[in-house]
Motif scaffolding. Structure first.
Motif, PDB file in Angstrom:
ATOM      1  N   GLY A  37      -9.107  -0.376   3.342  1.00 41.72           N
ATOM      2  CA  GLY A  37      -8.593  -1.439   4.466  1.00 41.72           C
ATOM      3  C   GLY A  37      -7.870  -2.556   4.087  1.00 41.72           C
ATOM      4  N   HIS A  38      -8.013  -2.967   3.163  1.00 44.18           N
ATOM      5  CA  HIS A  38      -6.790  -3.614   2.349  1.00 44.18           C
ATOM      6  C   HIS A  38      -5.746  -2.741   1.866  1.00 44.18           C
ATOM      7  CE1 HIS A  38     -10.563  -6.212   0.106  1.00 44.18           C
ATOM      8  NE2 HIS A  38     -10.034  -7.065   1.920  1.00 44.18           N
ATOM      9  N   LEU A  39      -5.921  -1.459   1.189  1.00 43.98           N
ATOM     10  CA  LEU A  39      -4.792  -0.735   1.458  1.00 43.98           C
ATOM     11  C   LEU A  39      -3.883  -0.681   3.111  1.00 43.98           C
ATOM     12  CD1 LEU A  39      -2.515  -0.192  -0.472  1.00 43.98           C
ATOM     13  CD2 LEU A  39      -4.332   1.662  -0.668  1.00 43.98           C
ATOM     14  N   ILE A  40      -4.775  -0.692   3.502  1.00 44.57           N
ATOM     15  CA  ILE A  40      -3.867   0.143   3.973  1.00 44.57           C
ATOM     16  C   ILE A  40      -3.085  -0.537   5.829  1.00 44.57           C
ATOM     17  CG2 ILE A  40      -4.561   0.640   7.402  1.00 44.57           C
ATOM     18  CD1 ILE A  40      -6.575   2.941   5.967  1.00 44.57           C
ATOM     19  N   SER A  41      -3.943  -2.226   5.450  1.00 44.14           N
ATOM     20  CA  SER A  41      -3.953  -3.612   6.196  1.00 44.14           C
ATOM     21  C   SER A  41      -2.456  -3.976   4.902  1.00 44.14           C
ATOM     22  CB  SER A  41      -4.827  -4.761   5.831  1.00 44.14           C
ATOM     23  OG  SER A  41      -4.675  -5.695   5.188  1.00 44.14           O
ATOM     24  N   TYR A  42      -2.463  -3.618   4.239  1.00 44.06           N
ATOM     25  CA  TYR A  42      -0.771  -4.059   3.186  1.00 44.06           C
ATOM     26  C   TYR A  42       0.435  -2.831   3.842  1.00 44.06           C
ATOM     27  CZ  TYR A  42      -3.643  -6.602  -0.108  1.00 44.06           C
ATOM     28  OH  TYR A  42      -4.795  -7.672  -0.914  1.00 44.06           O
ATOM     29  N   VAL A  43       0.424  -2.321   3.873  1.00 37.07           N
ATOM     30  CA  VAL A  43       0.921  -1.207   5.012  1.00 37.07           C
ATOM     31  C   VAL A  43       1.252  -1.464   5.928  1.00 37.07           C
ATOM     32  CG1 VAL A  43       1.279   1.480   5.633  1.00 37.07           C
ATOM     33  CG2 VAL A  43       0.325   0.469   3.477  1.00 37.07           C
ATOM     34  N   PHE A  44       0.518  -1.472   7.211  1.00 40.15           N
ATOM     35  CA  PHE A  44       0.917  -1.721   8.722  1.00 40.15           C
ATOM     36  C   PHE A  44       1.230  -3.469   8.628  1.00 40.15           C
ATOM     37  CE2 PHE A  44      -2.870   1.158  10.523  1.00 40.15           C
ATOM     38  CZ  PHE A  44      -1.726   1.916  10.594  1.00 40.15           C
ATOM     39  N   THR A  45       1.227  -4.265   7.905  1.00 38.05           N
ATOM     40  CA  THR A  45       1.863  -5.728   7.101  1.00 38.05           C
ATOM     41  C   THR A  45       2.590  -5.807   7.064  1.00 38.05           C
ATOM     42  OG1 THR A  45       0.528  -6.876   6.046  1.00 38.05           O
ATOM     43  CG2 THR A  45      -0.086  -6.634   8.235  1.00 38.05           C
ATOM     44  N   ASP A  46       3.733  -4.523   5.878  1.00 35.91           N
ATOM     45  CA  ASP A  46       5.033  -4.127   5.701  1.00 35.91           C
ATOM     46  C   ASP A  46       4.772  -5.599   3.977  1.00 35.91           C
ATOM     47  OD1 ASP A  46       5.845  -2.071   6.845  1.00 35.91           O
ATOM     48  OD2 ASP A  46       6.884  -3.400   7.447  1.00 35.91           O
ATOM     49  N   SER A  47       3.423  -5.294   3.306  1.00 34.15           N
ATOM     50  CA  SER A  47       3.659  -6.730   2.173  1.00 34.15           C
ATOM     51  C   SER A  47       3.600  -5.559   0.944  1.00 34.15           C
ATOM     52  CB  SER A  47       1.501  -6.781   2.409  1.00 34.15           C
ATOM     53  OG  SER A  47       1.423  -7.681   3.676  1.00 34.15           O
ATOM     54  N   HIS A  48       4.872  -4.924   0.779  1.00 40.35           N
ATOM     55  CA  HIS A  48       5.008  -4.189  -0.313  1.00 40.35           C
ATOM     56  C   HIS A  48       4.876  -4.985  -2.005  1.00 40.35           C
ATOM     57  CE1 HIS A  48       6.792  -1.179   3.226  1.00 40.35           C
ATOM     58  NE2 HIS A  48       7.745  -2.513   3.476  1.00 40.35           N
ATOM     59  N   ALA A  49       5.022  -5.905  -1.543  1.00 37.02           N
ATOM     60  CA  ALA A  49       4.296  -6.965  -3.265  1.00 37.02           C
ATOM     61  C   ALA A  49       3.478  -6.708  -3.310  1.00 37.02           C
ATOM     62  CB  ALA A  49       4.862  -8.192  -3.123  1.00 37.02           C
ATOM     63  N   ASN A  50       2.889  -6.551  -2.352  1.00 40.52           N
ATOM     64  CA  ASN A  50       0.958  -6.140  -3.130  1.00 40.52           C
ATOM     65  C   ASN A  50       0.759  -5.281  -3.314  1.00 40.52           C
ATOM     66  OD1 ASN A  50       0.672  -9.309  -2.135  1.00 40.52           O
ATOM     67  ND2 ASN A  50      -0.532  -8.837  -0.363  1.00 40.52           N
ATOM     68  N   ILE A  51       1.257  -3.953  -2.638  1.00 38.32           N
ATOM     69  CA  ILE A  51       1.022  -2.631  -2.747  1.00 38.32           C
ATOM     70  C   ILE A  51       1.954  -1.849  -4.594  1.00 38.32           C
ATOM     71  CG2 ILE A  51       1.324  -0.438  -2.299  1.00 38.32           C
ATOM     72  CD1 ILE A  51       1.800  -0.781   1.010  1.00 38.32           C
ATOM     73  N   GLY A  52       2.932  -2.704  -4.200  1.00 38.80           N
ATOM     74  CA  GLY A  52       3.759  -2.548  -5.297  1.00 38.80           C
ATOM     75  C   GLY A  52       2.610  -2.998  -6.740  1.00 38.80           C
ATOM     76  N   ASP A  53       2.075  -4.189  -6.344  1.00 36.08           N
ATOM     77  CA  ASP A  53       1.244  -4.861  -7.493  1.00 36.08           C
ATOM     78  C   ASP A  53      -0.023  -4.311  -7.541  1.00 36.08           C
ATOM     79  OD1 ASP A  53       2.585  -6.990  -7.778  1.00 36.08           O
ATOM     80  OD2 ASP A  53       1.625  -8.621  -6.792  1.00 36.08           O
ATOM     81  N   ILE A  54      -0.804  -3.067  -6.832  1.00 34.25           N
ATOM     82  CA  ILE A  54      -2.260  -2.341  -6.952  1.00 34.25           C
ATOM     83  C   ILE A  54      -1.194  -1.165  -7.675  1.00 34.25           C
ATOM     84  CG2 ILE A  54      -3.267  -0.960  -5.650  1.00 34.25           C
ATOM     85  CD1 ILE A  54      -3.216  -2.993  -3.999  1.00 34.25           C
ATOM     86  N   LEU A  55       0.062  -0.608  -7.921  1.00 36.60           N
ATOM     87  CA  LEU A  55       0.271   0.107  -8.636  1.00 36.60           C
ATOM     88  C   LEU A  55       0.648  -0.180  -9.700  1.00 36.60           C
ATOM     89  CD1 LEU A  55       1.286   3.285  -7.605  1.00 36.60           C
ATOM     90  CD2 LEU A  55       3.325   2.222  -7.784  1.00 36.60           C
ATOM     91  N   ALA A  56       1.757  -0.745  -9.709  1.00 38.41           N
ATOM     92  CA  ALA A  56       1.403  -1.107 -11.216  1.00 38.41           C
ATOM     93  C   ALA A  56      -0.105  -1.202 -12.106  1.00 38.41           C
ATOM     94  CB  ALA A  56       2.419  -2.626 -11.400  1.00 38.41           C
ATOM     95  N   SER A  57      -0.463  -2.428 -11.246  1.00 35.21           N
ATOM     96  CA  SER A  57      -1.928  -2.646 -12.738  1.00 35.21           C
ATOM     97  C   SER A  57      -2.646  -0.997 -12.514  1.00 35.21           C
ATOM     98  CB  SER A  57      -2.611  -3.322 -11.135  1.00 35.21           C
ATOM     99  OG  SER A  57      -2.590  -4.769 -11.338  1.00 35.21           O
ATOM    100  N   SER A  58      -2.401   0.243 -11.204  1.00 37.27           N
ATOM    101  CA  SER A  58      -3.285   1.543 -11.488  1.00 37.27           C
ATOM    102  C   SER A  58      -2.160   1.729 -12.927  1.00 37.27           C
ATOM    103  CB  SER A  58      -3.230   1.716 -10.644  1.00 37.27           C
ATOM    104  OG  SER A  58      -4.614   1.348  -9.552  1.00 37.27           O
ATOM    105  N   ALA A  59      -1.070   1.864 -12.908  1.00 37.70           N
ATOM    106  CA  ALA A  59      -0.497   2.620 -14.180  1.00 37.70           C
ATOM    107  C   ALA A  59      -0.099   2.429 -15.463  1.00 37.70           C
ATOM    108  CB  ALA A  59       1.083   3.036 -12.932  1.00 37.70           C
ATOM    109  N   GLU A  60      -0.521   0.895 -15.028  1.00 38.99           N
ATOM    110  CA  GLU A  60      -0.611   0.008 -16.235  1.00 38.99           C
ATOM    111  C   GLU A  60      -1.509   0.427 -17.353  1.00 38.99           C
ATOM    112  OE1 GLU A  60      -0.030  -4.118 -16.179  1.00 38.99           O
ATOM    113  OE2 GLU A  60      -2.448  -4.299 -16.136  1.00 38.99           O
ATOM    114  N   LEU A  61      -2.676   0.882 -17.091  1.00 41.10           N
ATOM    115  CA  LEU A  61      -3.249   2.198 -17.774  1.00 41.10           C
ATOM    116  C   LEU A  61      -2.940   3.199 -18.392  1.00 41.10           C
ATOM    117  CD1 LEU A  61      -6.413   0.866 -15.343  1.00 41.10           C
ATOM    118  CD2 LEU A  61      -5.637  -0.339 -17.387  1.00 41.10           C
ATOM    119  N   PHE A  62      -2.380   3.842 -18.329  1.00 42.27           N
ATOM    120  CA  PHE A  62      -1.767   4.881 -18.356  1.00 42.27           C
ATOM    121  C   PHE A  62      -0.998   5.031 -18.448  1.00 42.27           C
ATOM    122  CE2 PHE A  62      -5.599   4.790 -15.159  1.00 42.27           C
ATOM    123  CZ  PHE A  62      -6.570   5.278 -15.992  1.00 42.27           C
TER     124      PHE A  62
END
Length: 156
Positions: A37-62
């Motif tokens: 729900g949070h991720l979809i809300s970021y998409v619909f509100t063009d909150s690209h910085a939030n999406i980028g932060d989520i991806l960066a946090s997920s990717a930095e582990l691997f």
């Protein structure tokens, strides 16, 4: 769930997509921990910085730093008859390889659609050098993936 299509029946682009899906497996699993729900809300509100932060946090582990980037483009679809779908435009960059692709997350399914493959020496992957591609993907990992890539088998 990742694809289980026999690679012997896949065309060149599909083999590259399977390899990238194999390399992204742990990141995809980490992204699935995010509240949809949070991720979809970021998409619909063009909150690209939030999406980028989520991806960066997920990717930095691997992945090694700056190997995987969000390209500030996402789509989300909500349907009463099925799970929501989220598509993220991403860029993988490591050593001499740059891959632009879309990652689709829909329920338990994951898919990758490669837009472009480019090497610094001008190769575009059309020579079907999957070993070179997989070697760069493997080197970008902080630690080796839990399963080895097998060009002759099925992806798990």
């Amino acid at each position: 769930m990742t694809s289980r299509k026999p690679l012997a029946t896949a065309d060149c682009k599909e083999v590259y997509e399977h390899a990238l899906l194999w390399a992204m497996k742990d990141v995809i699993n980490e992204l699935r921990l995010v509240d949809v729900g949070h991720l979809i809300s970021y998409v619909f509100t063009d909150s690209h910085a939030n999406i980028g932060d989520i991806l960066a946090s997920s990717a930095e582990l691997f992945f090694k730093p700056n190997s995987l980037d969000y390209r500030d483009e996402a789509k989300a679809e909500i349907d009463w008859d099925g799970p929501p779908s989220i598509s993220l435009e991403l860029k993988f960059r490591h050593q001499d390889l740059t891959v632009r692709f879309a990652l689709l997350l829909s329920g338990e399914a994951s898919d990758i659609s490669i837009r472009t493959i480019r090497y610094d020496d001008g190769e575009d992957g059309s020579q079907f050098d999957i070993d070179r591609f997989v070697a760069v993907l493997s080197d970008a990992h902080i630690r080796q993936p839990s399963r080895e890539w097998s060009a002759s088998g099925l992806l798990m």
